[in-house]
Scaffold this motif. Structure first.
Motif, PDB file in Angstrom:
ATOM      1  N   LYS A  48      41.541 108.261  29.361  1.00 37.64           N
ATOM      2  CA  LYS A  48      40.788 109.295  28.646  1.00 37.64           C
ATOM      3  C   LYS A  48      41.005 109.252  27.141  1.00 37.64           C
ATOM      4  N   VAL A  49      42.222 108.954  26.710  1.00 37.78           N
ATOM      5  CA  VAL A  49      42.526 108.913  25.268  1.00 37.78           C
ATOM      6  C   VAL A  49      41.733 107.789  24.607  1.00 37.78           C
ATOM      7  N   VAL A  50      41.697 106.653  25.252  1.00 38.43           N
ATOM      8  CA  VAL A  50      41.006 105.494  24.689  1.00 38.43           C
ATOM      9  C   VAL A  50      39.499 105.695  24.729  1.00 38.43           C
ATOM     10  N   ARG A  51      38.989 106.206  25.835  1.00 41.35           N
ATOM     11  CA  ARG A  51      37.537 106.418  25.939  1.00 41.35           C
ATOM     12  C   ARG A  51      37.049 107.471  24.933  1.00 41.35           C
ATOM     13  N   ALA A  52      37.896 108.448  24.618  1.00 44.29           N
ATOM     14  CA  ALA A  52      37.510 109.485  23.655  1.00 44.29           C
ATOM     15  C   ALA A  52      37.421 108.938  22.230  1.00 44.29           C
ATOM     16  N   ALA A  53      38.017 107.786  22.005  1.00 46.32           N
ATOM     17  CA  ALA A  53      38.051 107.207  20.653  1.00 46.32           C
ATOM     18  C   ALA A  53      36.891 106.259  20.372  1.00 46.32           C
ATOM     19  N   LEU A  65      51.924  93.705  22.864  1.00 46.13           N
ATOM     20  CA  LEU A  65      50.588  93.312  22.448  1.00 46.13           C
ATOM     21  C   LEU A  65      50.567  93.042  20.947  1.00 46.13           C
ATOM     22  N   GLN A  66      50.095  91.887  20.570  1.00 42.10           N
ATOM     23  CA  GLN A  66      49.975  91.504  19.161  1.00 42.10           C
ATOM     24  C   GLN A  66      48.500  91.551  18.777  1.00 42.10           C
ATOM     25  N   ALA A  67      48.013  92.722  18.412  1.00 43.00           N
ATOM     26  CA  ALA A  67      46.606  92.889  18.052  1.00 43.00           C
ATOM     27  C   ALA A  67      46.512  93.749  16.804  1.00 43.00           C
ATOM     28  N   SER A  68      45.583  93.399  15.944  1.00 46.34           N
ATOM     29  CA  SER A  68      45.358  94.178  14.728  1.00 46.34           C
ATOM     30  C   SER A  68      44.560  95.436  15.078  1.00 46.34           C
ATOM     31  N   ASP A  69      44.477  96.352  14.127  1.00 45.34           N
ATOM     32  CA  ASP A  69      43.684  97.560  14.338  1.00 45.34           C
ATOM     33  C   ASP A  69      42.217  97.206  14.588  1.00 45.34           C
ATOM     34  N   ALA A  70      41.712  96.205  13.868  1.00 47.89           N
ATOM     35  CA  ALA A  70      40.317  95.791  14.056  1.00 47.89           C
ATOM     36  C   ALA A  70      40.094  95.246  15.463  1.00 47.89           C
ATOM     37  N   GLN A  71      41.024  94.468  15.966  1.00 52.90           N
ATOM     38  CA  GLN A  71      40.898  93.936  17.323  1.00 52.90           C
ATOM     39  C   GLN A  71      40.955  95.062  18.352  1.00 52.90           C
ATOM     40  N   LEU A  72      41.840  96.015  18.136  1.00 56.21           N
ATOM     41  CA  LEU A  72      41.927  97.151  19.051  1.00 56.21           C
ATOM     42  C   LEU A  72      40.632  97.975  19.048  1.00 56.21           C
ATOM     43  N   ALA A  73      40.093  98.214  17.861  1.00 57.67           N
ATOM     44  CA  ALA A  73      38.856  98.990  17.754  1.00 57.67           C
ATOM     45  C   ALA A  73      37.703  98.260  18.463  1.00 57.67           C
ATOM     46  N   GLN A  74      37.623  96.955  18.289  1.00 52.11           N
ATOM     47  CA  GLN A  74      36.571  96.189  18.966  1.00 52.11           C
ATOM     48  C   GLN A  74      36.768  96.217  20.479  1.00 52.11           C
ATOM     49  N   ALA A 117      36.038 104.454  16.901  1.00 56.70           N
ATOM     50  CA  ALA A 117      36.148 102.987  16.855  1.00 56.70           C
ATOM     51  C   ALA A 117      34.877 102.374  16.279  1.00 56.70           C
ATOM     52  N   ALA A 118      33.727 102.936  16.647  1.00 56.14           N
ATOM     53  CA  ALA A 118      32.460 102.433  16.107  1.00 56.14           C
ATOM     54  C   ALA A 118      32.393 102.640  14.599  1.00 56.14           C
ATOM     55  N   SER A 168      32.591 100.349   9.240  1.00 54.15           N
ATOM     56  CA  SER A 168      33.028 100.504   7.843  1.00 54.15           C
ATOM     57  C   SER A 168      34.083  99.478   7.442  1.00 54.15           C
ATOM     58  N   ASN A 169      34.301  98.477   8.280  1.00 57.60           N
ATOM     59  CA  ASN A 169      35.331  97.458   8.021  1.00 57.60           C
ATOM     60  C   ASN A 169      36.712  98.069   7.819  1.00 57.60           C
ATOM     61  N   GLY A 170      37.009  99.108   8.576  1.00 52.76           N
ATOM     62  CA  GLY A 170      38.335  99.709   8.550  1.00 52.76           C
ATOM     63  C   GLY A 170      38.519 100.840   7.558  1.00 52.76           C
ATOM     64  N   ASP A 171      37.474 101.210   6.844  1.00 54.29           N
ATOM     65  CA  ASP A 171      37.606 102.278   5.863  1.00 54.29           C
ATOM     66  C   ASP A 171      37.638 103.674   6.500  1.00 54.29           C
ATOM     67  N   ILE A 172      36.933 103.849   7.605  1.00 54.65           N
ATOM     68  CA  ILE A 172      36.897 105.150   8.284  1.00 54.65           C
ATOM     69  C   ILE A 172      37.838 105.092   9.482  1.00 54.65           C
ATOM     70  N   ARG A 173      38.870 105.923   9.448  1.00 50.98           N
ATOM     71  CA  ARG A 173      39.885 105.948  10.515  1.00 50.98           C
ATOM     72  C   ARG A 173      39.964 107.372  11.057  1.00 50.98           C
ATOM     73  N   GLY A 174      39.314 107.591  12.186  1.00 55.12           N
ATOM     74  CA  GLY A 174      39.295 108.916  12.800  1.00 55.12           C
ATOM     75  C   GLY A 174      40.596 109.246  13.507  1.00 55.12           C
ATOM     76  N   VAL A 175      40.806 110.537  13.725  1.00 57.04           N
ATOM     77  CA  VAL A 175      42.021 111.031  14.371  1.00 57.04           C
ATOM     78  C   VAL A 175      42.121 110.517  15.811  1.00 57.04           C
ATOM     79  N   LYS A 176      41.008 110.539  16.533  1.00 53.82           N
ATOM     80  CA  LYS A 176      41.034 110.068  17.923  1.00 53.82           C
ATOM     81  C   LYS A 176      41.343 108.570  17.991  1.00 53.82           C
TER      82      LYS A 176
END
Length: 105
Positions: free
Chosen positions: A53-58, A91-100, A62-63, A68-76
């Motif tokens: 649920k935490v991941v699906r709510a984000a 897990l060795q993943a960047s924030d961009a990889q996690l968001a994708q 994530a979109a 925004s190429n990482g400029d917009i970082r929401g709380v969720k």
């Protein structure tokens, strides 16, 4: 004399094409390795957190992050990043990889 120059030119051309081919192989190997690492991280995340649920709510955050190429970082999204990293500490993943990966779920 003409044959010597022709042979020399042919030899230099052969050496130059070998160097270019080697450079291409090294570059291709690097790109394929990076894509494979990104794909592995994405598949690990999507299979592990498909019903979380935490991941699906984000997803919306994530979109926005990806668009925004990482400029917009929401709380969720930040909460999902922390949750994923807590669940998969190796897990060795960047924030961009996690968001994708979140978007791929």
């Amino acid at each position: 004399m003409f044959r010597t120059r022709l042979l020399g030119a042919a030899l230099m051309l052969a050496l130059a094409s070998t160097a270019q081919a080697t450079s291409f192989v090294v570059t291709t190997d690097a790109v394929v390795g990076a894509v494979a690492a990104s794909t592995d991280a994405t598949s690990d995340i999507t299979s592990s957190f498909r019903d979380d649920k935490v991941v699906r709510a984000a997803r919306d955050d994530a979109a926005s992050f990806v668009a925004s190429n990482g400029d917009i970082r929401g709380v969720k999204l930040e909460s999902a990043f922390a949750h994923i990293r807590q669940q998969l500490p190796t897990l060795q993943a960047s924030d961009a990889q996690l968001a994708q990966a979140i978007l791929a779920i």
